[in-house]
Design an enzyme around this catalytic site. Structure first.
Site: not given
Length: 303
Positions: A123-124, A164, A250, A280
């Protein structure tokens, strides 16, 4: 800079994440400092695995992976990004920028004098970690990328991400644990959900959680787009071992692994894998399996 610190009692009921808290003071770029929390387990002179989390999780996400790696003799460092976990939380959304997050993680690397890093990013954690790999390729020796990407805004985001992003801005009470639950495929216990909610006693602690989705470059003119393009120029020359371990469920990052495998030279010849029964947040769904993939990758590519 005004900030909040989550009271320690908010974390007292968490029983499956009992690592001694470590803290650094990092520059807030406004004349003050912020407290950044990190987990630091394993021998101090061992090979380093740096685990970067994303939105809206914290280092708790990596709890299923830390012990297997420490048991094999590695030193595992898992920071809480500013605004998340046990780290301080600036109260204004404008306090959070892509560049500041990069600089805060960079300060972890500098202050702890980390070298020969094996990066694990999701993710980030990838938006930050892959940028830092490009900016400091000498301190990173191996990379595992899972359910992440380094977007430039030159390609339109998929519908799942746009949905999202819209949800994150419109929902009245940001449901941190609900987001985690909705992006996993296994059943999460009430205790686990409480652990993800723990850093955020109320909405005033959630400025970073709210702002993060808006910091993802989605247009070519985004403030971070050009720097990410430049990072890709360097990543396309990065020939150190690089493996992708995306999950099979995901919709947000699906296909990102194929792009990395095509563009990053270090991906050649690696045992890229798709982890089954993982959403995810595959560290939550399949943390033990991801740890196994990581250990095999490091064993196959010794420093």
């Amino acid at each position: 800079m005004q900030f909040l610190t989550t009271p320690e009692h908010c974390f007292e009921q968490i029983t499956d994440f009992c690592y001694p808290p470590q803290f650094l003071q990092v520059d807030d770029f406004e004349g003050g400092s912020l407290k950044l929390h990190y987990v630091d387990e394993g021998p101090r002179d061992a090979n380093i695995v740096l685990m970067l989390h994303g939105e809206p999780s914290w280092s708790y996400l990596y709890r299923k992976m830390i012990n297997p790696l420490v048991s094999e003799g590695y030193r595992v460092i898992a920071p809480d990004l500013i605004g998340f976990g046990k780290s301080d939380k600036p109260t204004e959304r404008s306090d959070y920028t892509y560049q500041r997050h990069l600089d805060w993680v960079r300060q972890v690397i500098i202050q702890l004098d980390l070298k020969d890093i094996t990066l694990v990013c999701q993710d980030w954690g990838g938006l930050l970690g892959l940028r830092l790999v490009a900016e400091h390729p000498d301190v990173f020796s191996r990379v595992l990328a899972a359910n992440t990407m380094l977007p430039t805004g030159d390609h339109s985001p998929n519908e799942a991400f746009l949905n999202w992003q819209t949800f994150s801005q419109q929902v009245e009470v940001f449901p941190v644990a609900g987001v985690i639950k909705g992006a996993t495929v296994t059943s999460l216990s009430p205790d686990v959900l409480d652990a993800y909610n723990a850093p955020f006693p109320d909405e005033t602690y959630k400025a970073g959680v709210r702002q993060f989705p808006l910091l993802v470059p989605t247009t070519p003119e985004d403030p971070a787009s050009e720097a990410n393009r430049q990072a890709w120029q360097i990543l396309q020359q990065f020939n150190k071992p690089f493996i992708t371990a995306f999950s099979d469920s995901d919709p947000v990052t699906a296909g990102g692994d194929k792009i990395m495998q095509k563009l990053i030279p270090g991906c050649k010849g690696q045992a890229h894998t798709t982890i089954e029964k993982g959403g995810h947040f595959l560290q939550e769904d399949q943390g033990e399996k991801l740890a196994e993939v990581l250990l095999n990758f490091m064993n196959a590519n010794p420093l």
